[in-house]
Write a protein that holds these residues in place. Sequence first.
Motif, PDB file in Angstrom:
ATOM      1  N   THR A   1      -3.137  -2.378   0.808  1.00 44.36           N
ATOM      2  CA  THR A   1      -2.659  -1.006   0.884  1.00 44.36           C
ATOM      3  C   THR A   1      -2.611  -0.424  -0.520  1.00 44.36           C
ATOM      4  OG1 THR A   1      -1.298  -1.527   2.821  1.00 44.36           O
ATOM      5  CG2 THR A   1      -0.803   0.515   1.630  1.00 44.36           C
ATOM      6  N   ILE A   2      -3.265   0.718  -0.693  1.00 42.38           N
ATOM      7  CA  ILE A   2      -3.262   1.407  -1.975  1.00 42.38           C
ATOM      8  C   ILE A   2      -2.224   2.521  -1.933  1.00 42.38           C
ATOM      9  CG2 ILE A   2      -5.078   3.055  -1.332  1.00 42.38           C
ATOM     10  CD1 ILE A   2      -6.135   2.819  -4.218  1.00 42.38           C
ATOM     11  N   SER A   3      -1.537   2.721  -3.057  1.00 39.07           N
ATOM     12  CA  SER A   3      -0.510   3.768  -3.088  1.00 39.07           C
ATOM     13  C   SER A   3      -0.360   4.302  -4.500  1.00 39.07           C
ATOM     14  CB  SER A   3       0.828   3.227  -2.579  1.00 39.07           C
ATOM     15  OG  SER A   3       1.289   2.181  -3.410  1.00 39.07           O
ATOM     16  N   GLN A   4       0.279   5.454  -4.591  1.00 43.48           N
ATOM     17  CA  GLN A   4       0.607   6.082  -5.871  1.00 43.48           C
ATOM     18  C   GLN A   4       2.119   6.216  -5.935  1.00 43.48           C
ATOM     19  OE1 GLN A   4      -2.329   9.566  -5.383  1.00 43.48           O
ATOM     20  NE2 GLN A   4      -2.079   9.345  -7.582  1.00 43.48           N
ATOM     21  N   PRO A   5       2.819   5.256  -6.521  1.00 44.40           N
ATOM     22  CA  PRO A   5       4.274   5.295  -6.487  1.00 44.40           C
ATOM     23  C   PRO A   5       4.895   6.475  -7.232  1.00 44.40           C
ATOM     24  CG  PRO A   5       3.482   3.114  -7.071  1.00 44.40           C
ATOM     25  CD  PRO A   5       2.315   4.041  -7.129  1.00 44.40           C
ATOM     26  N   ASN A   6       4.513   6.625  -8.493  1.00 41.52           N
ATOM     27  CA  ASN A   6       5.099   7.685  -9.316  1.00 41.52           C
ATOM     28  C   ASN A   6       4.237   7.876 -10.557  1.00 41.52           C
ATOM     29  OD1 ASN A   6       5.958   5.620 -11.243  1.00 41.52           O
ATOM     30  ND2 ASN A   6       7.543   5.123  -9.735  1.00 41.52           N
ATOM     31  N   ALA A   7       4.668   8.758 -11.445  1.00 38.92           N
ATOM     32  CA  ALA A   7       3.867   9.067 -12.632  1.00 38.92           C
ATOM     33  C   ALA A   7       3.779   7.876 -13.576  1.00 38.92           C
ATOM     34  CB  ALA A   7       4.456  10.272 -13.352  1.00 38.92           C
ATOM     35  N   LYS A   8       4.820   7.018 -13.605  1.00 43.00           N
ATOM     36  CA  LYS A   8       4.809   5.879 -14.515  1.00 43.00           C
ATOM     37  C   LYS A   8       3.922   4.759 -13.982  1.00 43.00           C
ATOM     38  CE  LYS A   8       7.970   3.017 -17.230  1.00 43.00           C
ATOM     39  NZ  LYS A   8       9.390   2.706 -17.504  1.00 43.00           N
ATOM     40  N   LYS A   9       4.096   4.437 -12.693  1.00 46.54           N
ATOM     41  CA  LYS A   9       3.211   3.463 -12.036  1.00 46.54           C
ATOM     42  C   LYS A   9       2.179   4.274 -11.280  1.00 46.54           C
ATOM     43  CE  LYS A   9       5.972  -0.652 -11.280  1.00 46.54           C
ATOM     44  NZ  LYS A   9       6.554  -1.545 -10.277  1.00 46.54           N
ATOM     45  N   LEU A  10       1.068   4.524 -11.918  1.00 43.17           N
ATOM     46  CA  LEU A  10       0.093   5.446 -11.376  1.00 43.17           C
ATOM     47  C   LEU A  10      -0.484   4.989 -10.051  1.00 43.17           C
ATOM     48  CD1 LEU A  10      -1.668   7.978 -11.875  1.00 43.17           C
ATOM     49  CD2 LEU A  10      -3.316   6.450 -12.960  1.00 43.17           C
ATOM     50  N   LEU A  11      -0.737   3.680  -9.963  1.00 45.09           N
ATOM     51  CA  LEU A  11      -1.463   3.176  -8.810  1.00 45.09           C
ATOM     52  C   LEU A  11      -1.007   1.758  -8.517  1.00 45.09           C
ATOM     53  CD1 LEU A  11      -3.866   4.163  -7.024  1.00 45.09           C
ATOM     54  CD2 LEU A  11      -5.365   2.884  -8.563  1.00 45.09           C
ATOM     55  N   GLU A  12      -0.900   1.427  -7.242  1.00 49.75           N
ATOM     56  CA  GLU A  12      -0.569   0.064  -6.839  1.00 49.75           C
ATOM     57  C   GLU A  12      -1.540  -0.386  -5.753  1.00 49.75           C
ATOM     58  OE1 GLU A  12       4.178  -0.546  -7.769  1.00 49.75           O
ATOM     59  OE2 GLU A  12       3.559  -0.127  -5.720  1.00 49.75           O
ATOM     60  N   LEU A  13      -1.670  -1.692  -5.638  1.00 50.78           N
ATOM     61  CA  LEU A  13      -2.460  -2.280  -4.571  1.00 50.78           C
ATOM     62  C   LEU A  13      -1.691  -3.470  -4.035  1.00 50.78           C
ATOM     63  CD1 LEU A  13      -5.206  -2.074  -3.063  1.00 50.78           C
ATOM     64  CD2 LEU A  13      -6.029  -3.871  -4.601  1.00 50.78           C
ATOM     65  N   GLN A  14      -1.149  -3.317  -2.851  1.00 49.28           N
ATOM     66  CA  GLN A  14      -0.471  -4.414  -2.173  1.00 49.28           C
ATOM     67  C   GLN A  14      -1.527  -5.221  -1.422  1.00 49.28           C
ATOM     68  OE1 GLN A  14       2.899  -5.447  -2.046  1.00 49.28           O
ATOM     69  NE2 GLN A  14       1.957  -7.193  -1.014  1.00 49.28           N
ATOM     70  N   MET A  15      -1.635  -6.495  -1.754  1.00 48.05           N
ATOM     71  CA  MET A  15      -2.653  -7.347  -1.146  1.00 48.05           C
ATOM     72  C   MET A  15      -1.964  -8.457  -0.361  1.00 48.05           C
ATOM     73  SD  MET A  15      -5.467  -7.580  -4.217  1.00 48.05           S
ATOM     74  CE  MET A  15      -4.464  -8.645  -5.243  1.00 48.05           C
ATOM     75  N   ASN A  16      -2.178  -8.486   0.932  1.00 53.34           N
ATOM     76  CA  ASN A  16      -1.596  -9.489   1.814  1.00 53.34           C
ATOM     77  C   ASN A  16      -2.691 -10.354   2.423  1.00 53.34           C
ATOM     78  OD1 ASN A  16       0.979  -8.328   1.414  1.00 53.34           O
ATOM     79  ND2 ASN A  16       0.615  -6.861   3.072  1.00 53.34           N
ATOM     80  N   ASN A  17      -2.274 -11.519   2.890  1.00 47.06           N
ATOM     81  CA  ASN A  17      -3.204 -12.433   3.549  1.00 47.06           C
ATOM     82  C   ASN A  17      -4.452 -12.652   2.681  1.00 47.06           C
ATOM     83  OD1 ASN A  17      -4.105 -14.138   5.536  1.00 47.06           O
ATOM     84  ND2 ASN A  17      -5.005 -12.511   6.782  1.00 47.06           N
ATOM     85  N   LEU A  18      -4.227 -12.985   1.440  1.00 43.00           N
ATOM     86  CA  LEU A  18      -5.326 -13.161   0.502  1.00 43.00           C
ATOM     87  C   LEU A  18      -6.190 -14.352   0.879  1.00 43.00           C
ATOM     88  CD1 LEU A  18      -3.368 -12.297  -2.724  1.00 43.00           C
ATOM     89  CD2 LEU A  18      -5.496 -11.211  -2.030  1.00 43.00           C
TER      90      LEU A  18
END
Length: 119
Positions: free
Chosen positions: A68-85
């Motif tokens: 799941t890709i997301s944009q949390p806030n201005a400080k953490k521009l981008l995240e990628l939650q990776m499950n079941n790797l």
Amino acid sequence: QVELVESGGGSVQAGGSLKLSCGASRLGGCPYDLNWYRQVPGREREFVAGIDQDGNPTYAAFVKGRFTISQPNAKKLLELQMNNLEPTDTGMYFCNALKKSPCTSALYWGRGTQVSVSS
């Protein structure tokens, strides 16, 4: 100059999870498309997930609902939650930012964070 810094990589067993983050500085007031790519030695860098300037996400077929890709806030521009790797997810993960109109187009890359998945 925009600077992107990835973090959150590590070593996990198959079935585990990791959350990658991409921090950014000096973005200015321009719109961006934001993406995650990955690369393994000897292979081309490949698209993993992206989110456009309107907040619409897209995923590579191999993600299969695990990331799941997301944009949390201005400080953490981008995240990628990776499950079941899976072991095939092993690689260096990079974020990039594509600056869009009305600003002058430009593409920026971070230096990457390593993800290792063992079976």
